[in-house]
Design an enzyme around this catalytic site. Structure first.
Site, mmCIF file in Angstrom:
data_model
loop_
_atom_site.group_PDB
_atom_site.id
_atom_site.type_symbol
_atom_site.label_atom_id
_atom_site.label_comp_id
_atom_site.label_asym_id
_atom_site.label_seq_id
_atom_site.Cartn_x
_atom_site.Cartn_y
_atom_site.Cartn_z
ATOM 1 N N LYS A 204 3.891 -1.464 3.781
ATOM 2 C CA LYS A 204 3.305 -1.914 5.046
ATOM 3 C C LYS A 204 3.873 -3.287 5.419
ATOM 4 C CE LYS A 204 -1.128 -3.013 7.169
ATOM 5 N NZ LYS A 204 -2.570 -3.069 7.003
ATOM 6 N N GLU A 210 7.461 -6.188 -5.951
ATOM 7 C CA GLU A 210 7.938 -5.084 -6.803
ATOM 8 C C GLU A 210 8.750 -4.071 -5.992
ATOM 9 O OE1 GLU A 210 4.782 -6.220 -6.457
ATOM 10 O OE2 GLU A 210 3.533 -5.621 -8.167
ATOM 11 N N GLY A 263 -3.691 -0.324 3.552
ATOM 12 C CA GLY A 263 -2.751 0.279 2.608
ATOM 13 C C GLY A 263 -3.350 1.455 1.856
ATOM 14 N N ARG A 264 -4.572 1.290 1.330
ATOM 15 C CA ARG A 264 -5.140 2.366 0.506
ATOM 16 C C ARG A 264 -5.730 3.506 1.338
ATOM 17 N NH1 ARG A 264 -7.204 -2.523 0.053
ATOM 18 N NH2 ARG A 264 -9.293 -2.935 0.817
ATOM 19 N N GLU A 349 -10.361 -1.745 -5.108
ATOM 20 C CA GLU A 349 -9.736 -2.733 -4.217
ATOM 21 C C GLU A 349 -10.568 -2.891 -2.944
ATOM 22 O OE1 GLU A 349 -5.245 -3.684 -4.052
ATOM 23 O OE2 GLU A 349 -5.566 -2.536 -2.232
ATOM 24 N N HIS A 380 -11.078 15.520 -24.997
ATOM 25 C CA HIS A 380 -10.559 15.168 -26.324
ATOM 26 C C HIS A 380 -10.197 13.692 -26.374
ATOM 27 C CE1 HIS A 380 -10.448 19.458 -27.279
ATOM 28 N NE2 HIS A 380 -10.114 19.594 -26.002
ATOM 29 N N LYS A 507 -0.367 -12.637 -7.265
ATOM 30 C CA LYS A 507 0.982 -12.502 -6.689
ATOM 31 C C LYS A 507 1.647 -13.874 -6.603
ATOM 32 C CE LYS A 507 0.049 -8.619 -3.544
ATOM 33 N NZ LYS A 507 -0.084 -8.244 -2.139
HETATM 34 O O1 F6P Z 1 -2.355 -4.517 -4.160
HETATM 35 C C1 F6P Z 1 -2.357 -5.185 -2.950
HETATM 36 C C2 F6P Z 1 -1.705 -4.408 -1.859
HETATM 37 O O2 F6P Z 1 -1.659 -5.240 -0.761
HETATM 38 C C3 F6P Z 1 -2.417 -3.085 -1.533
HETATM 39 O O3 F6P Z 1 -3.502 -3.246 -0.728
HETATM 40 C C4 F6P Z 1 -1.306 -2.292 -0.939
HETATM 41 O O4 F6P Z 1 -1.609 -0.929 -0.927
HETATM 42 C C5 F6P Z 1 -0.168 -2.654 -1.865
HETATM 43 O O5 F6P Z 1 -0.370 -4.009 -2.168
HETATM 44 C C6 F6P Z 1 1.217 -2.441 -1.296
HETATM 45 O O6 F6P Z 1 1.423 -3.190 -0.129
HETATM 46 P P1 F6P Z 1 2.621 -2.888 0.837
HETATM 47 O O7 F6P Z 1 2.457 -1.528 1.398
HETATM 48 O O8 F6P Z 1 2.573 -3.952 1.897
HETATM 49 O O9 F6P Z 1 3.895 -2.968 0.039
#
Ligand code: F6P
Length: 544
Positions: A204, A210, A263-264, A349, A380, A507
């Site tokens: 987003k 990462e 995002g979620r 979250e 198990h 972060k």
């Molecule tokens: O973990 C924090 C977060 O901002 C989530 O809410 C989101 O889903 C994820 O990082 C990835 O964010 P992006 O889609 O901006 O890479």
């Protein structure tokens, strides 16, 4: 105008509805679940609801129809009906960021905003081009493999949906890489042909560290294989609310979404592109249709008959009145193995918060620890704890109905799910155990010790969610139900389910430490523990 919901109102504990529920808890004490079934022969029907094809049986929860009525009254007192209206109207229910959380608009079909329908049309054309072999790589090869690079909400939803729905022979093959640990992406790339691999960079923000690091690694892998400039761009498409950043990275296309998609909650946007690439757009549209069916139910059904609201209210009862610290989900379907992980981000979250939008500390416990595993494997692993540890935890059993003609494994899958829920509730009492152990020849102290060790207290709550079939429509309905559960709980607890300020600190600190590892001067002092650990890490990095 923003509706005033529970989020802005006074603390829930100050309400008479809350106190009534506390009184219910006292009245219920001493009544086991088996007693409740014995005294109300219609209990199994009264504490169950069917919506959008899903059937939720919550009669094995430690509550009564009266308690459900009081929980519904609490939800109303917290402004739930107005909050639902606000959600669907696209009002700024995400107060701290002053924006809507309008994921329902993404799956609104014919009534979706034009921008949403435009992106769906763009996705359709692109998906058809990739699946039809017209979109090709730098040396003219069609795409055989798609790799989604994204994390959190840009990974978990599509990864779950693809795992749930893709038959083994689905082409192109779709893979997911989220972890910044090179072991995930590098191991995956080792088995792929660069000329036939398409990367979907899903972010987003298009700044997530990462994801960007993995996208750069993928670009380097392609360049090393001979792809240059123009050819290389064809291997990258983006899904982002920041197309300018995707273009600067060098993506050939960017499928947009908007700041009002959390995002979620983003699976239903272009974040679902890998699902559509792997399975075709009609399957993705079915997923949206299933979610829409649950949306319609959530918007229209009274609280007492509202499946997502009931999931939420059972959770409130367990957390705030019975004091359970966790909530376990166990899907009895290998293809749903990722459901607990997806739900973890969704619930924790969203509702792992302690402050109201007005900045007041909430006076009640909020989200429980949400975790789980796939049945029967989980039996198990952690079921021992569920059966005999002092506390136990409520469980959601998620069971796709058996397919006709299945073999003994299919019978075992279903039987185990039903048996675990029954066993948690019934337990195994001393009389039954004594009888069985005596028949095996035990007596005296040895018999009593054996009884104590085998005793299962029972009275442990669970719900069972039956899914008609593991198809796109049912999956859409299931995920939408959990999304709405989260919103209802946020309204009752008085928190904003749609921001996530807590993840920012980690972060920032990770960025600083990474800079130090790259040889830059420390931006700030570390505590003694972190400094000592860092010294060991640096030593490992510089040793032969
Ligand atoms: O973990 C924090 C977060 O901002 C989530 O809410 C989101 O889903 C994820 O990082 C990835 O964010 P992006 O889609 O901006 O890479």
């Amino acid at each position: 105008m923003t509706h005033e919901t529970g989020n802005g109102a006074s603390a829930p504990v100050s309400l008479p509805e809350w106190r009534r529920l506390e009184a219910h808890r006292e009245t219920l004490a001493g009544h086991s679940l088996t007693d409740l079934f014995a005294t109300d022969t219609a209990r199994a029907e009264r504490l169950a609801v069917t919506a959008a094809g899903l059937h939720l049986d919550f009669s094995k929860q430690r509550l009564t129809p009266e308690i459900v009525g009081s929980l519904a009254a609490l939800a109303r007192a917290r402004g739930l009906p107005a909050a639902i209206t606000a959600l669907f109207a696209g009002e700024p229910v995400n107060r701290s960021e002053n924006r809507a959380a309008w994921h329902v608009a993404l799956r609104a079909g014919e009534t979706a905003p034009q921008a949403v329908r435009d992106v769906l049309a763009e996705m359709t054309a692109f998906v058809d081009a990739v699946r039809g072999g017209e979109w090709h790589g730098f040396n003219g090869d069609p795409v055989t493999d798609v790799v989604n690079i994204g994390i959190g909400g840009s990974d978990l939803g599509p990864r779950l949906a693809h795992a749930a729905l893709a038959p083994p022979a689905a082409r192109p093959r779709v893979h997911f890489a989220a972890n910044v640990d090179p072991a995930e992406l590098d191991d995956l790339l080792a088995g792929l042909d660069p000329a036939a691999t398409l990367f979907v960079v899903a972010s987003k923000s298009f700044t997530t560290a990462e994801t960007m690091a993995n996208a750069r690694a993928a670009r380097a892998w392609l360049a090393a294989a001979g792809a240059a400039c123009e050819g290389l761009a064809r291997h990258f498409v983006a899904v982002s609310a920041h197309p300018e950043r995707a273009e600067a990275f060098g993506c050939a296309r960017c499928f947009g979404f908007w700041d009002w998609v959390g995002g979620r909650f983003s699976l239903w946007s272009a974040v679902g592109l890998p699902v559509a690439l792997g399975l075709g757009m009609p399957v993705f549209r079915e997923l949206l249709a299933g979610a829409r069916a649950m949306d319609d139910h959530f918007r229209e059904a009274p609280v007492e008959d509202n499946l997502p609201a009931l999931l939420a209210l059972v959770g409130i009862w367990n957390r705030n009145f019975l004091g359970y610290s966790g909530q376990v989900t166990v899907p009895y379907a290998q293809r749903l193995a990722l459901l607990p992980e997806w739900q973890q981000q969704l619930e924790m979250e969203s509702n792992g918060k302690a402050v109201t939008p007005a900045g007041h500390v909430v006076s009640v416990a909020t989200v429980p620890q949400v975790w789980g595993g796939v049945g029967t494997n989980a039996q198990h692993a952690f079921f021992q704890m569920l059966h005999q540890a002092p506390e136990g935890l409520p469980v959601d059993f998620v069971l796709p109905l058996p397919v006709a003609g299945g073999d003994e494994r299919e019978r075992q899958r279903v039987a185990n799910c039903l048996a675990q829920a029954e066993a948690l509730m019934r337990g195994r009492g001393d009389d039954e155990l004594r009888h069985a152990l005596a028949a095996d020849g035990l007596d005296g102290e040895a018999l009593e010790v054996a009884v104590a060790q085998r005793r299962c207290p029972g009275d442990r709550p669970s719900s069972t969610l039956l899914i008609p079939a593991l198809d796109a429509r049912s999956l859409g309905a299931l995920l939408a139900a959990y999304e709405h559960k989260v919103y209802v709980q946020g309204v009752i607890w008085g928190i904003n389910s749609f921001d996530q300020w807590g993840v920012e600190l980690g972060k920032t600190l990770a960025g600083r430490i990474e800079a130090e590892l790259a040889g830059k001067p420390a931006a700030a002092e570390h505590d003694a523990s972190t400094a000592a650990l860092l010294a060991r890490v640096k030593a490992a990095m510089t040793s032969g």
